[in-house]
Design an enzyme around this catalytic site. Structure first.
Site, mmCIF file in Angstrom:
data_model
loop_
_atom_site.group_PDB
_atom_site.id
_atom_site.type_symbol
_atom_site.label_atom_id
_atom_site.label_comp_id
_atom_site.label_asym_id
_atom_site.label_seq_id
_atom_site.Cartn_x
_atom_site.Cartn_y
_atom_site.Cartn_z
ATOM 1 N N PHE A 71 0.857 -1.116 0.074
ATOM 2 C CA PHE A 71 0.069 0.018 -0.025
ATOM 3 C C PHE A 71 0.743 1.307 0.043
ATOM 4 O O PHE A 71 2.128 1.074 0.070
ATOM 5 C CB PHE A 71 -1.184 -0.137 1.025
ATOM 6 N N GLU A 72 0.079 2.389 -0.133
ATOM 7 C CA GLU A 72 0.761 3.783 -0.318
ATOM 8 C C GLU A 72 1.648 3.770 -1.722
ATOM 9 O O GLU A 72 2.597 4.478 -1.579
ATOM 10 C CB GLU A 72 1.752 4.145 0.831
ATOM 11 N N GLY A 73 1.191 2.850 -2.644
ATOM 12 C CA GLY A 73 1.919 2.727 -4.013
ATOM 13 C C GLY A 73 2.816 1.693 -3.685
ATOM 14 O O GLY A 73 3.638 1.739 -2.705
#
Lengths: 592, 249
Positions: free
Chosen positions: A403-405
């Site tokens: 997550f968060e890219g």
């Protein structure tokens, strides 16, 4: 290289930093230590005793615990006082993120609320929106969430299908679509939702309340880890969102989404440091209790190797986290003086450090994966038992690379963003790189007789930067605009940039510690092993890149230059690691 | 009414204690200092009483005998919610000295209820509370596990062998407090932490008092010998070891 007081994002590639201009964790003041202690006390009083029930997916329990953290003021750290918070520095915000990072799935729910659930409204909302929502999000009266990802739009976030149309009376946007992987979905009162208005090319952002008619929250997903956090899909069926709830300007959503992701990546970098400290402490406590062949397993060299390796990566990662944090605080002060709005100044400063945000995210999440994996291994069979914290820590760790890219996207961002900033003229990367490339035959390691310990280490770091510049120049020369499609080469360059930035941060910290007379021999041991390892990673990554792009005529001189620039003095890594492990074993907790 | 909570700073309970050169003091390098756990519970209960409007408690003050380096612990007490703080600027060589200094502070500042933890988790002396009451000539109750104010009268609960004893205490008095006085120590809220920086710590120079004792040497407990398992089928071996090796039978 020139010494710069406040580095711009990516500028570390071409500039030096004085140890006096970095912040190190040993410099926290009493108030910051108390803030961290409150977070730690909260985890021990409210989170750890409830962990088993949280893991079973008790949404109401998680909501109650989140609200209790709000009552203590833990949700107001990043919020200015005028909106019900405490307006703390970015360094303090990161310290809170670090400390709560040891809270397993609570940490994910808490960070989603305080970060992506609250800050878009704080940073981009107007006064009315901030007063209606931020004041309540800052105290936990409302719980927030952030809705960007869709079934067909993950890393390519702007390709989402969620749509908004202005109603005929002009009072509402009618929202239709579907979002997924939404943290806190099960109980969040507010949702920051991204959707395209009509046929816009880019998204807009909206504040949606859970009780708006047409908002349907799905069941929680069954996940590998962070099982205590609620993660679900949310469906929007002709939801009437008042026009006053458009966040920012029409079409500003993508910018908001990206800016908030930069912030999320930075906070994740701190979060994983806290999680890793817990895992290292669990590891050494177990190693100091478990006996085999009549002796404690902490006395075995193989276990000491693991414990020390955990400490080295963690200590280095932490050094980078607080180095960036202080730079962001510095940039915030400058921007606040310019624009006068604390919220906007904060997000502009955070967004500016996009290169470092991606570095912290990737390096930190991979550091934690390593630490969590070794924690399980040190526990042996017990590490595989669901009774142990390290088993949960291992499963929980994995999401941080996603997550968060994803780390794959973030690796590309590290290089791409730095190059774009250089192209905009923020620092001279290409001129210096070309000069190095054109004089390959003259490149040496630069060793001078009688250089001090720290001068020698600093020379190595500057040499690694030269390697990076040579590779960037060579790759650009070979692939030109097609470089974006050479992701493997970009990954090689990203790895070198990350390792070099973190090693330099560690060098600056250890130098400053000695300047402050905080001398412990193990700090030099940590630095010695780290730089020795970084040299090898830089050498391998550079060679991989060069063999991928260089013509046969230039390969030899390039490889010769790389070898010269990555040669470092040999280190007795066995003894150094043993000394580091011995301190950990003596303390029986992570206390570096 | 005003409550005084006497606090000492002690090494964090997870600290591995090392002795300093000479073996008469501990090596303080790297120690994280915390409020003595019994004092922290006392403070929690004092704040609960203050925050109950019906109790008539108007303020809670903390007092500590220690050098300036101990101020972070006092600041923590202020962050938890104490209204005022006093520090007697001296090291604390023994319980008599500390009690004498605190008694002088109490004479100057006048408190109605003085709370002391039953012991400190470092030296475990269990002496200061009783000595304060003796210095001041006021009543004291030890082993206090509950305190409340009923119609303006302080009522304390003591744990006694096999049961409880409930006492009405005339003010001023000293309560020597043990676990049970409060459920859990109060966590410092962020607002409290921010407010703590604005609160003054009143510093008194110490009165001329000589300590009565002097630590000549500290010794760490001898390391425990390894646990040995004797086969249940072989009781003779057990008896032999107890008689000839352990020499306990």
């Amino acid at each position: 290289m020139e010494t710069v007081k406040l580095l711009k994002s990516g500028e570390f590639l071409v500039a030096e930093t004085s140890p006096d201009d970095v912040f190190i964790p040993e410099e926290f003041n009493d108030e910051q230590r108390m803030i961290a202690q409150t977070c730690q006390d909260f985890l021990e009083a409210e989170v750890y005793p409830n962990m088993a029930d949280l893991e079973k997916g008790d949404r109401e329990l998680m909501k109650r615990i989140l609200k209790k953290s709000g009552e203590l003021g833990m949700m107001g750290i990043s919020i200015p006082e005028e909106f019900g918070g405490f307006g703390q520095s970015f360094v303090s915000q990161m310290l809170v993120a670090e400390t709560t990072g040891a809270g397993y799935s609570f940490s994910v729910a808490y960070m989603a609320h305080c970060g992506i659930g609250t800050l878009p409204i704080m940073y981009y909302g107007n006064k009315d929106q901030r007063e209606r929502y931020v004041t309540k999000l800052a105290t936990g009266e409302l719980i927030g969430s952030y809705c960007l990802t869709e079934p067909g739009a993950g890393s390519d976030a702007n390709s989402g299908k969620t749509n908004a149309k202005l109603s005929e009376d002009g009072k509402y946007y009618i929202l239709n679509g579907q979002k997924m992987w939404i943290t806190n979905a099960g109980f969040a009162d507010t949702q920051v939702v991204f959707a395209k208005i009509d046929n816009d090319r880019v998204m807009s952002a909206f504040i949606v309340e859970r009780n708006f008619t047409g908002v349907v929250v799905g069941n929680d997903e069954h996940k590998m880890g962070i099982r205590g956090s609620s993660t679900a899909q949310i469906y929007y069926n002709d939801v009437k969102v008042p026009v006053e709830n458009l966040l920012g300007k029409r079409g500003e959503g993508f910018r908001i989404a990206l800016s908030i992701l930069h912030m999320g990546r930075l906070k994740l970098g701190a979060n994983v440091v806290g999680a890793a400290k817990k895992a290292v402490t669990d590891s050494v406590k177990y190693a100091n209790e478990r006996k085999q062949f009549g002796v404690l397993i902490s006395s075995f060299g193989a276990i000491k190797h693991k414990l020390a390796s955990q400490v080295i990566r963690l200590f280095a990662s932490e050094s980078a986290v607080y180095r960036v944090s202080r730079d962001i605080d510095g940039m915030m002060e400058t921007l606040k003086a310019d624009c006068g709005d604390t919220g906007r100044a904060s997000i502009e400063a955070i967004s500016h450090y996009a290169v470092e945000a991606a570095i912290l995210k990737v390096f930190g999440s991979e550091m934690l994966d390593f630490v969590a994996d070794e924690a399980v291994q040190i526990h042996g069979g017990m590490g595989y038992s669901a009774e142990m914290d390290v088993e949960r820590g291992y499963r929980d760790s994995r999401i941080n690379r996603i997550f968060e890219g994803t780390n794959e996207i973030n690796r590309l961002l590290v290089v791409d963003t730095a190059m774009k900033r250089a192209m905009k003229g923020e620092f001279d990367l290409f001129g210096k790189a070309e000069a190095l490339f054109n004089d390959l035959d003259k490149i040496t390691g630069g060793e001078s007789s009688g250089e001090s310990y720290f001068i020698e280490k600093s020379r190595y770091i500057q040499n690694f930067k030269k390697v990076i510049m040579i590779c960037i120049h060579g790759a650009v020369k070979q692939f030109a605009k097609n470089l974006i499609n050479e992701q493997e080469v970009l990954n090689n360059i990203a790895d070198m940039m990350m390792e070099t930035y973190v090693s330099e941060s560690l060098l600056l910290r250890v130098t400053k510690l000695e300047n402050l007379k905080e001398i412990k021999p193990v700090y030099r041991d940590i630095l010695d092993v780290n730089v020795y390892d970084t040299a090898e990673i830089v050498r391998k990554s550079a060679c991989d890149a060069i063999y991928s792009f260089a013509s046969p005529e230039t390969t030899t001189s390039l490889i010769k230059a790389i070898e010269a620039l990555t040669t470092v003095r040999g280190v007795n890594v066995k003894d150094a690691r043993r000394r580091i492990a011995d301190k950990l074993i003596e303390d029986n907790r992570y206390g570096f | 009414m005003k409550i005084l909570v006497c606090i000492s700073n002690v090494p964090d309970t997870t600290t591995k204690i090392k002795l300093a050169e000479g073996n008469s003091t501990i090596d303080t390098a790297g120690i994280q200092w915390v409020i003595n756990p019994w004092d922290e519970l006392s403070l929690t209960r004092a704040l609960e009483l203050r925050d109950d409007a019906a109790s008539g408690i108007k303020s809670v003050t903390v007092a500590h005998v220690g050098p300036a380096s101990s101020e972070p612990v006092i600041r923590k007490a202020l962050a938890i919610g104490a209204d005022e703080a006093i520090r007697v600027n001296a090291n604390s060589p023994d319980a008599y000295y500390v009690a004498a200094q605190l008694a002088e502070v109490i004479k100057k500042e006048q408190f109605d209820i003085i709370l002391c933890g039953i012991e400190s988790s470092d030296y475990n002396g269990s002496l200061v509370g009783g000595m304060i009451s003796e210095f001041l000539g006021i009543p004291s109750a030890s082993g206090v596990s509950g305190i409340k104010i009923e119609n303006g009268t302080a009522v304390v609960t003591r744990d006694i062998d096999g049961g409880k004893e409930i006492l009405e205490m005339p003010v001023p008095f000293v309560a020597v407090v043990q676990k049970g006085i409060a459920k859990e120590p109060k966590i410092a809220a962020m607002r409290g932490i921010m407010l703590a920086r604005t609160k003054q710590i009143k510093v008194y120079e110490p009165s001329a008092v000589e300590p009565l004792t002097n630590i000549s040497v500290l010794e760490k407990p001898a390391p425990r010998s390894a646990c040995r398992f004797i086969d249940a089928e072989n009781p003779g071996q057990l008896i032999d070891l107890l008689r000839n090796e352990a020499k306990v039978i």
